[in-house]
Design a protein around this motif. Sequence first.
Motif, PDB file in Angstrom:
ATOM      1  N   ASN A 144     -37.537 -47.457  55.209  1.00 23.39           N
ATOM      2  CA  ASN A 144     -36.468 -46.500  54.889  1.00 23.39           C
ATOM      3  C   ASN A 144     -36.998 -45.213  54.265  1.00 23.39           C
ATOM      4  OD1 ASN A 144     -34.345 -48.095  55.835  1.00 23.39           O
ATOM      5  ND2 ASN A 144     -34.355 -49.296  53.957  1.00 23.39           N
ATOM      6  N   TRP A 145     -38.292 -45.035  54.236  1.00 25.13           N
ATOM      7  CA  TRP A 145     -38.868 -43.828  53.644  1.00 25.13           C
ATOM      8  C   TRP A 145     -38.675 -42.621  54.550  1.00 25.13           C
ATOM      9  CZ3 TRP A 145     -43.958 -46.861  52.871  1.00 25.13           C
ATOM     10  CH2 TRP A 145     -43.921 -47.567  51.674  1.00 25.13           C
ATOM     11  N   SER A 146     -38.626 -41.470  53.927  1.00 18.12           N
ATOM     12  CA  SER A 146     -38.690 -40.227  54.693  1.00 18.12           C
ATOM     13  C   SER A 146     -40.119 -40.099  55.228  1.00 18.12           C
ATOM     14  CB  SER A 146     -38.369 -39.032  53.792  1.00 18.12           C
ATOM     15  OG  SER A 146     -39.428 -38.832  52.857  1.00 18.12           O
ATOM     16  N   GLU A 151     -47.463 -42.736  51.257  1.00 19.06           N
ATOM     17  CA  GLU A 151     -47.873 -44.148  51.208  1.00 19.06           C
ATOM     18  C   GLU A 151     -49.152 -44.370  52.005  1.00 19.06           C
ATOM     19  OE1 GLU A 151     -47.593 -48.134  50.004  1.00 19.06           O
ATOM     20  OE2 GLU A 151     -46.536 -46.369  49.268  1.00 19.06           O
ATOM     21  N   ALA A 152     -49.263 -43.731  53.154  1.00 19.54           N
ATOM     22  CA  ALA A 152     -50.453 -43.870  53.994  1.00 19.54           C
ATOM     23  C   ALA A 152     -51.656 -43.168  53.370  1.00 19.54           C
ATOM     24  CB  ALA A 152     -50.177 -43.300  55.383  1.00 19.54           C
ATOM     25  N   LYS A 153     -51.398 -42.168  52.570  1.00 21.63           N
ATOM     26  CA  LYS A 153     -52.476 -41.397  51.947  1.00 21.63           C
ATOM     27  C   LYS A 153     -53.284 -42.233  50.953  1.00 21.63           C
ATOM     28  CE  LYS A 153     -53.018 -36.915  49.630  1.00 21.63           C
ATOM     29  NZ  LYS A 153     -53.878 -37.284  48.553  1.00 21.63           N
ATOM     30  N   ASN A 154     -52.650 -43.202  50.323  1.00 13.30           N
ATOM     31  CA  ASN A 154     -53.323 -44.021  49.322  1.00 13.30           C
ATOM     32  C   ASN A 154     -54.561 -44.740  49.878  1.00 13.30           C
ATOM     33  OD1 ASN A 154     -53.786 -45.321  46.833  1.00 13.30           O
ATOM     34  ND2 ASN A 154     -52.486 -47.022  47.427  1.00 13.30           N
ATOM     35  N   PRO A 155     -54.439 -45.528  50.953  1.00 12.17           N
ATOM     36  CA  PRO A 155     -55.658 -46.167  51.466  1.00 12.17           C
ATOM     37  C   PRO A 155     -56.657 -45.166  52.045  1.00 12.17           C
ATOM     38  CG  PRO A 155     -53.777 -46.698  52.858  1.00 12.17           C
ATOM     39  CD  PRO A 155     -53.251 -45.984  51.655  1.00 12.17           C
ATOM     40  N   VAL A 156     -56.172 -44.058  52.610  1.00 12.12           N
ATOM     41  CA  VAL A 156     -57.078 -43.030  53.130  1.00 12.12           C
ATOM     42  C   VAL A 156     -57.918 -42.464  51.988  1.00 12.12           C
ATOM     43  CG1 VAL A 156     -57.207 -40.720  54.163  1.00 12.12           C
ATOM     44  CG2 VAL A 156     -55.643 -42.421  55.112  1.00 12.12           C
ATOM     45  N   GLY A 160     -47.785 -45.866  65.021  1.00 14.50           N
ATOM     46  CA  GLY A 160     -47.425 -47.272  65.119  1.00 14.50           C
ATOM     47  C   GLY A 160     -46.492 -47.741  64.011  1.00 14.50           C
ATOM     48  N   GLY A 161     -46.426 -46.994  62.918  1.00 15.92           N
ATOM     49  CA  GLY A 161     -45.602 -47.399  61.793  1.00 15.92           C
ATOM     50  C   GLY A 161     -44.274 -46.684  61.680  1.00 15.92           C
ATOM     51  N   LEU A 162     -44.003 -45.754  62.583  1.00 18.75           N
ATOM     52  CA  LEU A 162     -42.745 -45.002  62.516  1.00 18.75           C
ATOM     53  C   LEU A 162     -41.553 -45.860  62.941  1.00 18.75           C
ATOM     54  CD1 LEU A 162     -43.900 -41.588  64.013  1.00 18.75           C
ATOM     55  CD2 LEU A 162     -43.205 -42.022  61.638  1.00 18.75           C
ATOM     56  N   ARG A 163     -40.378 -45.498  62.445  1.00 19.09           N
ATOM     57  CA  ARG A 163     -39.129 -46.183  62.816  1.00 19.09           C
ATOM     58  C   ARG A 163     -38.808 -45.943  64.290  1.00 19.09           C
ATOM     59  NH1 ARG A 163     -37.005 -43.774  57.882  1.00 19.09           N
ATOM     60  NH2 ARG A 163     -36.040 -42.191  59.168  1.00 19.09           N
ATOM     61  N   PHE A 175     -39.600 -32.852  63.701  1.00 17.96           N
ATOM     62  CA  PHE A 175     -38.775 -33.821  64.413  1.00 17.96           C
ATOM     63  C   PHE A 175     -37.825 -34.536  63.455  1.00 17.96           C
ATOM     64  CE2 PHE A 175     -37.742 -37.823  66.498  1.00 17.96           C
ATOM     65  CZ  PHE A 175     -37.376 -37.375  67.760  1.00 17.96           C
ATOM     66  N   GLU A 176     -38.314 -34.861  62.267  1.00 16.11           N
ATOM     67  CA  GLU A 176     -37.452 -35.507  61.277  1.00 16.11           C
ATOM     68  C   GLU A 176     -36.293 -34.600  60.897  1.00 16.11           C
ATOM     69  OE1 GLU A 176     -38.081 -38.044  57.239  1.00 16.11           O
ATOM     70  OE2 GLU A 176     -38.995 -36.045  57.251  1.00 16.11           O
ATOM     71  N   THR A 177     -36.546 -33.320  60.755  1.00 20.61           N
ATOM     72  CA  THR A 177     -35.495 -32.358  60.451  1.00 20.61           C
ATOM     73  C   THR A 177     -34.454 -32.335  61.575  1.00 20.61           C
ATOM     74  OG1 THR A 177     -37.015 -31.020  59.148  1.00 20.61           O
ATOM     75  CG2 THR A 177     -35.019 -29.929  59.933  1.00 20.61           C
ATOM     76  N   LEU A 178     -34.906 -32.394  62.807  1.00 17.22           N
ATOM     77  CA  LEU A 178     -34.008 -32.430  63.960  1.00 17.22           C
ATOM     78  C   LEU A 178     -33.137 -33.686  63.937  1.00 17.22           C
ATOM     79  CD1 LEU A 178     -33.109 -31.259  66.724  1.00 17.22           C
ATOM     80  CD2 LEU A 178     -34.985 -32.558  67.733  1.00 17.22           C
ATOM     81  N   ILE A 179     -33.748 -34.831  63.655  1.00 13.54           N
ATOM     82  CA  ILE A 179     -32.983 -36.092  63.568  1.00 13.54           C
ATOM     83  C   ILE A 179     -31.931 -35.998  62.475  1.00 13.54           C
ATOM     84  CG2 ILE A 179     -33.124 -38.525  62.875  1.00 13.54           C
ATOM     85  CD1 ILE A 179     -35.779 -38.697  64.300  1.00 13.54           C
TER      86      ILE A 179
END
Length: 121
Positions: A37-39, A46-51, A72-75, A106-110
């Motif tokens: 449910n994250w933006s 969240e992905a930045k942490n392991p990177v 692969g992790g997108l809704r 794209f998120e802004t469009l959605i």
Amino acid sequence: MQTSKQVWDALHTRFSSPSRSRIAPLRRQLQTVTQGNWSCSEFMEEAKNPVDQLVAVGKTTDDQDLISFLLGGLRLAFTPFITTIKFACQDKDLSFDDFLAELLSFETLIEAQHNLTPDQH
């Protein structure tokens, strides 16, 4: 070990080396992060942490690999975006910054489409 220097050197070697046991879980975490449910901004954070942790142990993540993991992790709502990006990247690589800009756009469009009233659909 006979001296404090030997102990220090052993500790330094053990904890500063990028061992497989430290790297493998970080890579797995990156490969399996999902948006939920994250933006998109929260998902990227969240992905930045392991990177960042991989960078700290001397292992960088290639932009193309990172983009692939994130796609692969997108809704499911991002399926058209995923398809478009995969098609666009068949012949050339996309930088992470360009990917991020396209994803946020794209998120802004959605969100704009979601906020339309039923009469405006």
